[in-house]
Write an enzyme that holds these catalytic residues in place. Sequence first.
Site, mmCIF file in Angstrom:
data_model
loop_
_atom_site.group_PDB
_atom_site.id
_atom_site.type_symbol
_atom_site.label_atom_id
_atom_site.label_comp_id
_atom_site.label_asym_id
_atom_site.label_seq_id
_atom_site.Cartn_x
_atom_site.Cartn_y
_atom_site.Cartn_z
ATOM 1 N N ASP A 1 -64.480 -5.099 92.978
ATOM 2 C CA ASP A 1 -65.707 -5.680 92.466
ATOM 3 C C ASP A 1 -65.632 -5.728 90.944
ATOM 4 O O ASP A 1 -65.927 -4.744 90.254
ATOM 5 C CB ASP A 1 -66.924 -4.874 92.938
ATOM 6 C CG ASP A 1 -67.202 -5.054 94.430
ATOM 7 O OD1 ASP A 1 -66.258 -5.346 95.180
ATOM 8 O OD2 ASP A 1 -68.368 -4.882 94.832
ATOM 9 N N LYS B 1 -72.972 -11.312 97.749
ATOM 10 C CA LYS B 1 -73.313 -9.910 97.965
ATOM 11 C C LYS B 1 -74.548 -9.576 97.138
ATOM 12 O O LYS B 1 -74.573 -9.806 95.934
ATOM 13 C CB LYS B 1 -72.154 -8.989 97.574
ATOM 14 C CG LYS B 1 -72.509 -7.492 97.665
ATOM 15 C CD LYS B 1 -71.310 -6.602 97.339
ATOM 16 C CE LYS B 1 -71.704 -5.129 97.265
ATOM 17 N NZ LYS B 1 -70.546 -4.241 96.987
ATOM 18 N N LYS C 1 -71.468 -11.549 93.401
ATOM 19 C CA LYS C 1 -72.321 -10.373 93.609
ATOM 20 C C LYS C 1 -73.385 -10.318 92.523
ATOM 21 O O LYS C 1 -73.104 -10.584 91.359
ATOM 22 C CB LYS C 1 -71.435 -9.123 93.591
ATOM 23 C CG LYS C 1 -72.162 -7.790 93.662
ATOM 24 C CD LYS C 1 -71.139 -6.648 93.679
ATOM 25 C CE LYS C 1 -71.779 -5.283 93.521
ATOM 26 N NZ LYS C 1 -70.770 -4.191 93.521
#
Length: 249
Positions: A100, A208, A174
Amino acid sequence: MDDIRQYLDSTYLKTAAQANLTDEANREVVRSVINEAITEGFKLVMVRPDMVNMACQMITAAQSSVDVGTVIDFPDGDGGLDAKLAEAEEAIKNGADDLDFVADYKAFIDGDLIAVEAEILQCTRLGLRYGRVVKWIIEVAALTPEQIKGICALIKGVVTANADVTDYNSVFIKSSTGFYKTADGLPNGATPETIKIMMECAPPLAVKAAGGVRNYQEAIAMINMGVKRIGTSSAKAIADGGPAVSEGY
């Protein structure tokens, strides 16, 4: 729907100092989060890079299918391309399944799109080369709605122009780190409004939602909007249908 546990990235990203704990006490907290993820069968446990090796060892010993994720260039995203690549390579070596990355949203805001495009291209290419899932954290609380649209379009454009279509489901956009400091108590993570924008702009890449998803009802609402993963420090409480037991990562 599928088991909600398969949407949950159970997350603990506090340093010992942030948690006001000793290093060993904080490590024990991480161990408990990993063990809980194993017991509950969450999709993934998300930990700091220095905890990845321990998480992998514990999950392997338990013969569990829980994935291990970590954050790269966290939480500010402005460490530069070389630092991002080096940290990602180390995480891959230690066994991380998901990477991430914090996008350099400050450079994006400043209009340095060449730098942002370069890191999206090189870091995504690295992760996909090793069969990893890559997620790009855009820090929605730092951006206007138009900037959220713009950075989603930039990431999507770079990925779809350079990756095979079969890799699209391995790249996410995300929402948040969960560590961004907002003024006046405003949300620092995913909100229905920001996720709506992301769901309009990110596909075919997945989304996400992270930061601010604090109970089962909020998680279901996000899933119904189309998100494929939810980052939360209260995964068990959410999976059990209750409210979050803590705030922040």
